[in-house]
Motif scaffolding. Structure first.
Motif, PDB file in Angstrom:
ATOM      1  N   ASP B 317       0.934  -1.335  -0.123  1.00 46.40           N
ATOM      2  CA  ASP B 317       0.051   0.054   0.045  1.00 46.40           C
ATOM      3  C   ASP B 317       0.882   1.155   0.158  1.00 46.40           C
ATOM      4  O   ASP B 317       0.555   2.254  -0.676  1.00 46.40           O
ATOM      5  N   ALA B 318       2.053   1.341   0.778  1.00 46.72           N
ATOM      6  CA  ALA B 318       2.775   2.401   0.893  1.00 46.72           C
ATOM      7  C   ALA B 318       3.368   2.688  -0.477  1.00 46.72           C
ATOM      8  O   ALA B 318       3.483   4.044  -1.006  1.00 46.72           O
ATOM      9  N   VAL B 319       3.886   1.607  -1.301  1.00 41.30           N
ATOM     10  CA  VAL B 319       4.248   1.809  -2.836  1.00 41.30           C
ATOM     11  C   VAL B 319       3.248   2.790  -3.403  1.00 41.30           C
ATOM     12  O   VAL B 319       3.496   3.816  -4.166  1.00 41.30           O
ATOM     13  N   PHE B 320       2.003   2.292  -3.448  1.00 42.06           N
ATOM     14  CA  PHE B 320       0.922   3.225  -4.155  1.00 42.06           C
ATOM     15  C   PHE B 320       0.734   4.568  -3.424  1.00 42.06           C
ATOM     16  O   PHE B 320       0.320   5.239  -4.295  1.00 42.06           O
ATOM     17  N   GLY B 321       0.835   4.711  -2.231  1.00 42.78           N
ATOM     18  CA  GLY B 321       0.694   6.019  -1.610  1.00 42.78           C
ATOM     19  C   GLY B 321       1.648   6.830  -2.141  1.00 42.78           C
ATOM     20  O   GLY B 321       1.591   8.159  -2.550  1.00 42.78           O
TER      21      GLY B 321
END
Lengths: 296, 359
Positions: B317-321
């Motif tokens: 999820d962090a990557v997408f954020g």
């Protein structure tokens, strides 16, 4: 339904309503200064609670809370300086997506720092089981802390925005940015200040409510949605109305548990949000014209 | 005319090439994730149509995906045996709309045929999208974002809190979807290659539909809405109707891929309806360059595949954020702007590389 149960629901509703109102005020401060909605507002609340819990391991409670609020304020300032300050008149869509990205980033960072466990600060006075009773209604002392501190915060904010130079400068910026700049006010600094202020308010709220609601890496999102609902309900930018709207939502939500499963509590409040957006986007308390006068 | 269909032919060629490549290199296991990627890409191109061409953000598309998936999953697993005496049920089972399948314990269960379930799921989505879309699309900016986010959250909370949707566990043991005799959407290893082609065939079909739509009169109207809604309105474009229709169309794309992916995976859980999924779809469209179907598709393929293969680990999820922030800060027009993309396409077509590798 007897009167005791009714009052008990009412107390719970007011407690949650106060929390929502504080988050909504955080939204409003940034909205008034910049015209954007900071979707990461709930993350400030979460960060405040989390940092305070971690710090409480080595320092007394008041010091831990103070340090957590300061730390979150610094984070708020950094976010504004790094991501927002240098953008030249960004579109609303762009700002929405950026703040959503920031909120995901903070949440994931919190997940890696603190893990998935649920934490809480100890009760400020007494323990979980301490209650004092008014008639047959039992109230936890923490509820009084929450409502009391919220009331003090609102009063301080009102004082700040109405009687201090800095507060008046911020209001000037939100009323007319260009005119304020012509008067020698640094609009950019005011925006940073608004982030600092709303991060601080959020963090403080996070500390105060954590004994009741607990705090977890992802507890910001839910609070942000509720806070936004309240901000809209009261009329975006109007923080006095947000308090009343917070009470309305908190109490409605609290009583909804009585007629439907608790799992659908959030569905109730979000349905209210949608309904308000569809029917009366200026909020239940604000008239359309009044919502344009962005005043605290 | 030629230029409109050339990319789709080129795309189909790549799909076939990738399948042959995985066969030749003995990496057939990649086909599973590629199939799932195909279905997620279908949501993304639908959302791209809404965000890029109609200029409306939706933070609730995972909700439509979940409606499709859950309705189909529920109808194909819910045992109707007790209702056998019911006149309507009797009629359905005579016409073959209800079929008898074996349940977990070897007994017989009476459930809806997947085709019936699929159609019901799509109709349900169309209905909900029309009801929601009407008032939602009147909103702008923050209000629109928040209203769609609210819709997504409601769907998530409902599937999470409803016992016959399996609550937190979701629904499982969903039978395969026999499209035609010999053509089945299911996760069985024996039909892996066939499913890969079903998935990407759907994507190709979807792209064909959308490219035709963009080049039609409606497409021109949509682009007019995106660049200047008031001007478009003044020129006699019924902006409200166009926006609503595109909203419903993109919801149907999401629902159809929800139906197919649910049958392919044999299950669906509440996480498919979560806000993070919706945000992820938005992120991919934003990276692809908003009004750029092929850009959104290629970014959708790359990012979904990497995510499904687990390359991002616990930072998924962090990557997408981070991607969202970076793109919006430094390249709000998207990484694959029209010009850049077309330049790259010319350059790539000379080399015949796989679609995903160019980024």
């Amino acid at each position: 339904m007897n009167i005791e149960l009714l009052s008990q629901y009412l107390v719970a509703g007011i407690t949650y309503g106060t929390i929502y109102a504080i988050v909504a005020i955080g939204f409003n401060i940034i909205y008034n200064a910049t015209g954007i909605i900071n979707f990461a507002q709930g993350e400030f609340v979460m960060l405040g609670g989390m940092i305070a819990v971690s710090l409480h391991a080595f320092m007394p409670l008041p010091a831990a809370i103070l340090a957590a609020v300061l730390a979150t304020m610094i984070i708020g300032a950094l976010i504004e300086i790094i991501f927002i300050r240098w953008l030249i008149s960004p579109s609303v869509l762009r700002m929405i997506i950026i703040t959503i990205g920031i909120s995901i980033f903070i949440r994931e960072a919190a997940l890696h720092v603190w893990g998935e466990s649920v934490r809480a600060l100890p009760y400020f006075t007494g323990t979980e089981v301490t209650v004092f009773s008014v008639g047959d209604v039992h109230i936890s002392p923490q509820v009084l802390w929450v409502t009391g501190i919220s009331a003090v915060m609102v009063m301080l904010l009102t004082f700040f925005f109405n009687y201090t130079l800095l507060g008046r400068q911020m209001r000037a910026c939100s009323a007319n940015r260009d005119a304020a700049r012509l008067c020698g006010i640094s609009a950019k600094n005011m925006v940073t200040l608004s982030f600092v202020l709303s991060a601080g308010i959020g963090a403080f709220a996070g500390c105060v409510v954590s004994p009741i609601t607990y705090v977890q890496y992802d507890s910001g999102t839910g609070l942000a949605i509720k806070g936004f609902t309240v901000a809209i309900l009261g009329g975006l930018g109007n923080s006095t109305a947000a308090i009343a709207a917070g009470m309305v939502l908190g109490i409605l939500e609290s009583f909804s548990v009585w007629v439907m499963p608790a799992a659908f509590k959030d569905v109730v409040s979000i349905s209210i949000l949608l309904l308000i957006l569809f029917v009366r986007p200026s909020g239940i308390f604000g008239s359309v014209e009044a919502s344009r006068l962005k005043e605290f | 005319m030629r230029s409109r269909y050339a990319p789709i032919l080129f795309f189909s060629a790549i799909v076939i090439a990738v399948q042959i490549l995985t066969f030749a290199t003995g990496r057939q296991q990649y086909l599973t994730q590629l199939t799932m990627t195909g279905y997620y890409s279908l949501v993304i191109v639908g959302l791209c149509m809404l965000m890029g061409y109609a200029g409306q953000i939706s933070l609730g598309h995972a909700g439509f995906f979940a409606i499709g998936g859950y309705v189909s999953a529920f109808l194909t697993t819910y045992d109707l045996t007790q209702l056998k005496g019911n006149l309507l049920i009797g009629f359905f089972s005579r016409t073959g709309l209800i079929v008898t399948v074996q349940d977990l314990y070897g007994g017989d269960a009476l459930v809806f045929h997947p085709w019936m379930a699929c159609i019901a799921a799509v109709l349900m989505t169309v209905l909900i999208a029309y009801v929601i879309g009407g008032p939602v699309l009147k909103l702008k900016g923050h209000y629109l974002a928040m209203a769609t986010l609210g819709f997504g959250t409601i769907v998530y909370k409902i599937v999470l809190g409803t016992s016959f949707f399996g609550a937190a566990d979701g629904l499982s043991d969903i039978p395969g979807f026999k499209l035609l005799p010999g053509l089945e959407v299911s996760g069985k290893t024996a039909v892996r290659i066939q499913n890969y082609y079903i998935s990407w065939g759907m994507v190709a079909l979807g792209m064909l539909l959308l490219t035709n739509l963009i080049h039609s009169r409606a497409g021109k109207a949509l682009r007019a809405i995106h660049s200047a809604e008031d001007a478009a309105n003044a020129m006699g474009v019924n902006t409200a109707r166009y926006k609503l229709n595109i909203f419903v169309l993109s919801a149907v794309f999401a629902a159809v891929s929800g139906v197919f992916l649910t049958h392919y995976n044999g299950g669906i859980g509440p996480s498919e309806a979560s806000i993070m999924k919706s945000v992820r779809y938005v992120a991919i469209v934003a990276i692809g360059g908003m009004a750029n179907l092929w850009g959104a598709l290629s970014m959708g393929i790359v990012l979904n595949f990497l995510s499904l293969r687990g390359y991002f680990g616990s930072y998924d999820d962090a990557v997408f954020g981070v991607i969202l922030i970076m793109i919006m800060l430094f390249a709000p027009e998207g990484l694959l702007r029209r010009e850049v993309f077309q330049g790259a396409k010319k350059w790539i077509s000379g080399r015949g590389k796989a679609e995903g590798q160019k980024t």
